[in-house]
Design a protein around this motif. Structure first.
Motif, PDB file in Angstrom:
ATOM      1  N   ILE A  42       0.963  -0.998   0.044  1.00  0.00           N
ATOM      2  CA  ILE A  42       0.098   0.093  -0.592  1.00  0.00           C
ATOM      3  C   ILE A  42       1.118   0.860   0.277  1.00  0.00           C
ATOM      4  N   MET A  43       1.768   1.049   0.536  1.00  0.00           N
ATOM      5  CA  MET A  43       2.415   2.282   0.924  1.00  0.00           C
ATOM      6  C   MET A  43       3.717   2.494  -0.170  1.00  0.00           C
ATOM      7  N   SER A  44       4.090   1.915  -0.459  1.00  0.00           N
ATOM      8  CA  SER A  44       5.407   2.153  -1.710  1.00  0.00           C
ATOM      9  C   SER A  44       4.204   1.502  -3.193  1.00  0.00           C
ATOM     10  N   GLY A  45       3.877   1.533  -3.364  1.00  0.00           N
ATOM     11  CA  GLY A  45       2.972   0.569  -4.573  1.00  0.00           C
ATOM     12  C   GLY A  45       3.792  -0.243  -5.026  1.00  0.00           C
ATOM     13  N   ARG A  46       4.811  -0.652  -4.604  1.00  0.00           N
ATOM     14  CA  ARG A  46       5.357  -1.880  -5.137  1.00  0.00           C
ATOM     15  C   ARG A  46       4.668  -3.230  -5.143  1.00  0.00           C
ATOM     16  N   GLU A  97     -15.825  -4.536 -12.075  1.00  0.00           N
ATOM     17  CA  GLU A  97     -15.878  -6.118 -11.471  1.00  0.00           C
ATOM     18  C   GLU A  97     -13.621  -5.308 -10.594  1.00  0.00           C
ATOM     19  N   GLY A  98     -13.309  -4.434 -11.768  1.00  0.00           N
ATOM     20  CA  GLY A  98     -11.822  -3.708 -10.546  1.00  0.00           C
ATOM     21  C   GLY A  98     -11.059  -4.556 -10.944  1.00  0.00           C
ATOM     22  N   ASN A  99     -10.671  -5.146 -10.775  1.00  0.00           N
ATOM     23  CA  ASN A  99      -9.273  -6.090 -10.509  1.00  0.00           C
ATOM     24  C   ASN A  99      -8.396  -5.397 -10.484  1.00  0.00           C
ATOM     25  N   ILE A 100      -7.788  -5.182  -9.407  1.00  0.00           N
ATOM     26  CA  ILE A 100      -7.125  -4.419  -8.594  1.00  0.00           C
ATOM     27  C   ILE A 100      -6.533  -4.340  -7.683  1.00  0.00           C
ATOM     28  N   TYR A 101      -5.601  -4.102  -7.377  1.00  0.00           N
ATOM     29  CA  TYR A 101      -4.205  -5.022  -5.590  1.00  0.00           C
ATOM     30  C   TYR A 101      -4.113  -3.882  -5.362  1.00  0.00           C
ATOM     31  N   LEU A 102      -3.646  -4.595  -3.411  1.00  0.00           N
ATOM     32  CA  LEU A 102      -3.644  -3.167  -2.842  1.00  0.00           C
ATOM     33  C   LEU A 102      -2.579  -2.000  -3.286  1.00  0.00           C
ATOM     34  N   SER A 103      -1.301  -2.861  -4.271  1.00  0.00           N
ATOM     35  CA  SER A 103      -0.148  -2.284  -4.956  1.00  0.00           C
ATOM     36  C   SER A 103      -0.843  -1.220  -5.861  1.00  0.00           C
ATOM     37  N   ASP A 104      -1.970  -0.660  -6.644  1.00  0.00           N
ATOM     38  CA  ASP A 104      -2.399   0.231  -7.194  1.00  0.00           C
ATOM     39  C   ASP A 104      -2.719   1.362  -6.410  1.00  0.00           C
ATOM     40  N   VAL A 105      -3.364   1.125  -4.602  1.00  0.00           N
ATOM     41  CA  VAL A 105      -3.193   2.540  -3.968  1.00  0.00           C
ATOM     42  C   VAL A 105      -2.403   4.020  -4.572  1.00  0.00           C
ATOM     43  N   LEU A 106      -0.983   3.160  -4.485  1.00  0.00           N
ATOM     44  CA  LEU A 106      -0.079   5.168  -4.697  1.00  0.00           C
ATOM     45  C   LEU A 106      -0.652   5.271  -5.656  1.00  0.00           C
ATOM     46  N   PRO A 107      -0.033   5.011  -6.841  1.00  0.00           N
ATOM     47  CA  PRO A 107      -0.076   5.603  -7.732  1.00  0.00           C
ATOM     48  C   PRO A 107      -1.749   6.224  -8.327  1.00  0.00           C
ATOM     49  N   THR A 108      -2.614   5.691  -7.841  1.00  0.00           N
ATOM     50  CA  THR A 108      -4.010   6.143  -7.992  1.00  0.00           C
ATOM     51  C   THR A 108      -4.160   7.029  -7.623  1.00  0.00           C
ATOM     52  N   LEU A 109      -3.717   7.018  -5.916  1.00  0.00           N
ATOM     53  CA  LEU A 109      -3.441   8.396  -5.316  1.00  0.00           C
ATOM     54  C   LEU A 109      -3.072   9.734  -5.354  1.00  0.00           C
ATOM     55  N   CYS A 110      -1.788   9.560  -5.812  1.00  0.00           N
ATOM     56  CA  CYS A 110      -0.890  10.392  -7.653  1.00  0.00           C
ATOM     57  C   CYS A 110      -1.932  10.723  -8.140  1.00  0.00           C
ATOM     58  N   ASP A 111      -2.467  10.143  -8.678  1.00  0.00           N
ATOM     59  CA  ASP A 111      -3.077  10.264 -10.256  1.00  0.00           C
ATOM     60  C   ASP A 111      -4.414  11.365 -10.096  1.00  0.00           C
ATOM     61  N   LEU A 112      -5.178  11.475  -8.895  1.00  0.00           N
ATOM     62  CA  LEU A 112      -6.199  11.702  -8.352  1.00  0.00           C
ATOM     63  C   LEU A 112      -5.526  13.112  -8.230  1.00  0.00           C
ATOM     64  N   ALA A 113      -4.406  13.239  -7.495  1.00  0.00           N
ATOM     65  CA  ALA A 113      -4.167  14.171  -6.921  1.00  0.00           C
ATOM     66  C   ALA A 113      -3.003  15.484  -7.889  1.00  0.00           C
ATOM     67  N   GLY A 114      -2.599  14.697  -9.179  1.00  0.00           N
ATOM     68  CA  GLY A 114      -2.551  15.142  -9.612  1.00  0.00           C
ATOM     69  C   GLY A 114      -0.989  15.163  -9.378  1.00  0.00           C
ATOM     70  N   ILE A 115      -0.224  14.526  -8.999  1.00  0.00           N
ATOM     71  CA  ILE A 115       1.375  14.723  -8.513  1.00  0.00           C
ATOM     72  C   ILE A 115       1.568  13.190  -9.726  1.00  0.00           C
ATOM     73  N   ASP A 116       2.650  13.091 -10.043  1.00  0.00           N
ATOM     74  CA  ASP A 116       3.881  12.903 -10.813  1.00  0.00           C
ATOM     75  C   ASP A 116       4.496  11.245  -9.789  1.00  0.00           C
ATOM     76  N   ILE A 117       3.737  10.037 -10.482  1.00  0.00           N
ATOM     77  CA  ILE A 117       3.621   9.082  -9.918  1.00  0.00           C
ATOM     78  C   ILE A 117       4.943   7.851 -10.194  1.00  0.00           C
ATOM     79  N   PRO A 118       6.137   7.688  -8.637  1.00  0.00           N
ATOM     80  CA  PRO A 118       7.036   7.507  -8.681  1.00  0.00           C
ATOM     81  C   PRO A 118       7.816   7.048  -9.063  1.00  0.00           C
ATOM     82  N   GLU A 119       8.889   6.413 -10.096  1.00  0.00           N
ATOM     83  CA  GLU A 119       9.624   5.635 -10.449  1.00  0.00           C
ATOM     84  C   GLU A 119       9.576   4.214 -10.022  1.00  0.00           C
ATOM     85  N   THR A 120       9.881   4.423  -8.644  1.00  0.00           N
ATOM     86  CA  THR A 120       9.795   3.344  -8.001  1.00  0.00           C
ATOM     87  C   THR A 120       9.086   2.046  -7.940  1.00  0.00           C
ATOM     88  N   VAL A 121       7.785   2.906  -8.416  1.00  0.00           N
ATOM     89  CA  VAL A 121       5.663   2.315  -8.013  1.00  0.00           C
ATOM     90  C   VAL A 121       6.306   1.169  -9.732  1.00  0.00           C
TER      91      VAL A 121
END
Length: 491
Positions: free
Chosen positions: A94-98, A350-374
């Motif tokens: 969740i925290m890292s998007g890994r 349906e979604g088919n979402i992992y918890l590792s998708d949370v961080l990039p989604t939060l960034c996307d909603l906030a208009g923040i660049d998604i870290p390369e480590t994600v």
């Protein structure tokens, strides 16, 4: 007469153009950046809720309203665990998007290829850099300490008791106090609040009034059974008094040492424990309502994305299991609700979402660049109605006990689970059609219908079994799974 008409027309034209020229052009208002309230509970199956399982008797009006006002994701899952404390890798994801095999070393699991200083690209750090005020309250332990420290305000403590001070109300109070502080200084920067609870994880000590409501007691005597009570929730449809084979983790705490349950799987014990689970979950609902009401009073709720989820599901009597160290739907899936700007009400995907998708989604909603480590994928297109799901195939692992452990893969209606544990003493395969058999009934459930069963030994589905076996290996390779099962080609 004609001259008067021309003169009048000229005056009208001059007046109109004059008005147009003198009209003040308003500057477009700068769009206010959205706030975030990320709600994470500990050990909660989606099937505890009526909007996932209509037979549930849990009352959760606040969370149900959240579901009605936003989007419910049908298939959201944690990717799995390589350690016994499933919540630890889940919270790292969740925290890292890994993804699961790309996380930092933890609890005996060593990953020499994990990115250095990964905590600098976790939720708190990312939102701090973007100008957000960040706050966190959650349990202590079984988490990602380096990432947790990145939040500006941290109010962590493990609260699993049945009082205001010792239970879920404490976490709510930290958030309410933080919001009061913002109001006092008229803070205008947007906020990101990580609102974590220590419940309904055991020890499930509910408040007296909610325990009474669900007919449950905080049972503490290992040598007796709790008192039966008609108010207790009914047994789940896929309840068993014993799993047909060992899950591969000897002396696993969740299956043998949970206070109030221990190794008991009798009807009275399980119903009492579900009652305790529901008492804790309804209390979470009550505390969430306090925070949402506060945000509404502050005029912030409409500009806030509210995300509700759990770190993983849990069995609590389903399939004769009690913990989360398995890959049945009740433990692999998590509840996921999202409400906020741009998300239409009363949506289900349906979604088919992992918890590792949370961080990039939060960034996307906030208009923040998604870290390369994600490594996860933003599901903003799903939230905005542009897509029904992120992916076609989902993969899961549990290797916290004996290895290789358990693996699962799901595509469409079909799901495969494999067990290779206890040094090869247990090697089992299960094949389910989830559309026909959503409760994953097995032979011990004694269902007469063909599809309400494990189909791995059914010759009619031999081709499907081969297909799913190949798909599982493909996913294991994709995600860098370091193990191979007994009937897979050695790595």
């Amino acid at each position: 007469m004609r001259k008067k008409y021309i003169l009048l027309s000229s005056l009208i034209v001059i007046t109109l153009f004059g008005c147009k020229e003198n009209k003040k052009v308003e500057e477009p208002k700068e769009q206010k950046r959205p706030n975030f309230l990320f709600v994470l509970v500990d050990d909660q199956s989606p099937f505890d809720f009526k909007f996932y399982d209509s037979t549930s008797s849990l009352d959760a009006p606040t969370i149900t309203k959240l579901a009605n006002d936003g989007m419910v994701v049908e298939n959201a899952r944690h990717m799995g665990a390589m350690v016994g404390a499933v919540c630890t890798p889940s919270r790292h994801m969740i925290m890292s998007g890994r993804t699961v095999w790309s996380l930092p070393s933890m609890q005996g699991y060593v990953n020499p290829t994990a990115p250095e200083n990964l905590e600098e690209n976790t939720i708190g750090a990312v939102f701090n850099r973007a100008g957000y005020n960040t706050m966190r309250t959650c349990k202590v332990g079984n988490s990602y300490p380096q990432a947790n420290k990145q939040f500006t305000v941290v109010k962590d403590a493990t609260k699993r008791g049945g009082t205001e001070e010792s239970g879920s109300a404490w976490h709510a109070e930290q958030v309410l106090s933080y919001l009061d502080d913002r109001s006092a200084v008229k803070e205008e920067d947007p906020f990101f609040i990580y609102f974590g609870f220590s419940h309904p994880h055991d020890i499930r000590n509910g408040t007296p009034e909610l325990l009474e409501k669900y007919g449950a007691t905080n049972h503490t005597d290992k040598y007796s059974l709790p008192t039966a009570n008609d108010k207790q929730p009914p047994l789940p449809d896929n309840y068993l008094n014993k799993h047909p084979f060992h899950h591969g983790h000897l002396e696993l705490r969740d299956e043998e040492n949970v206070s109030g349950v221990w190794k008991n799987r009798d009807e009275i014990t399980v119903r009492n424990e579900i009652g305790r689970e529901y008492a804790c979950s309804e209390n979470i609902d009550i505390q969430l309502n306090k925070v949402l009401s506060k945000l509404e009073a502050m005029g912030e709720l409409d500009n806030t994305y509210v995300i509700y989820t759990s770190d993983h599901g849990i069995a609590v009597g389903r399939h004769g299991l009690m913990g989360k160290q398995n890959l049945y739907e009740h433990s692999w899936r998590v509840p996921l609700i999202v409400k906020g700007p741009g998300i239409k009400a009363n949506q289900r995907v349906e979604g088919n979402i992992y918890l590792s998708d949370v961080l990039p989604t939060l960034c996307d909603l906030a208009g923040i660049d998604i870290p390369e480590t994600v490594q996860g994928t933003s599901f903003k297109p799903v939230l905005m109605g542009e897509k029904e799901s992120l992916r076609d195939v989902m993969y899961g692992v549990y290797a916290g006990g004996s290895t290789p452990g358990m693996r699962t893969v799901k595509k469409g209606d079909w799901k495969l689970i494999k067990y290779d544990v206890l040094d090869g003493k247990v090697q089992e395969t299960q094949l389910f059609n989830i559309a026909e058999n959503p409760n994953e009934y097995i032979a011990q459930h004694n269902k007469s219908a063909e599809m309400l069963n494990d189909l791995a030994e059914n010759p009619k589905y031999a081709d499907k079994l081969v297909e799913m076996e190949a798909l599982l290996l493909e996913e294991m390779e994709t995600y860098g799974d370091p193990f191979r099962l007994w009937n897979q080609e050695a790595k």
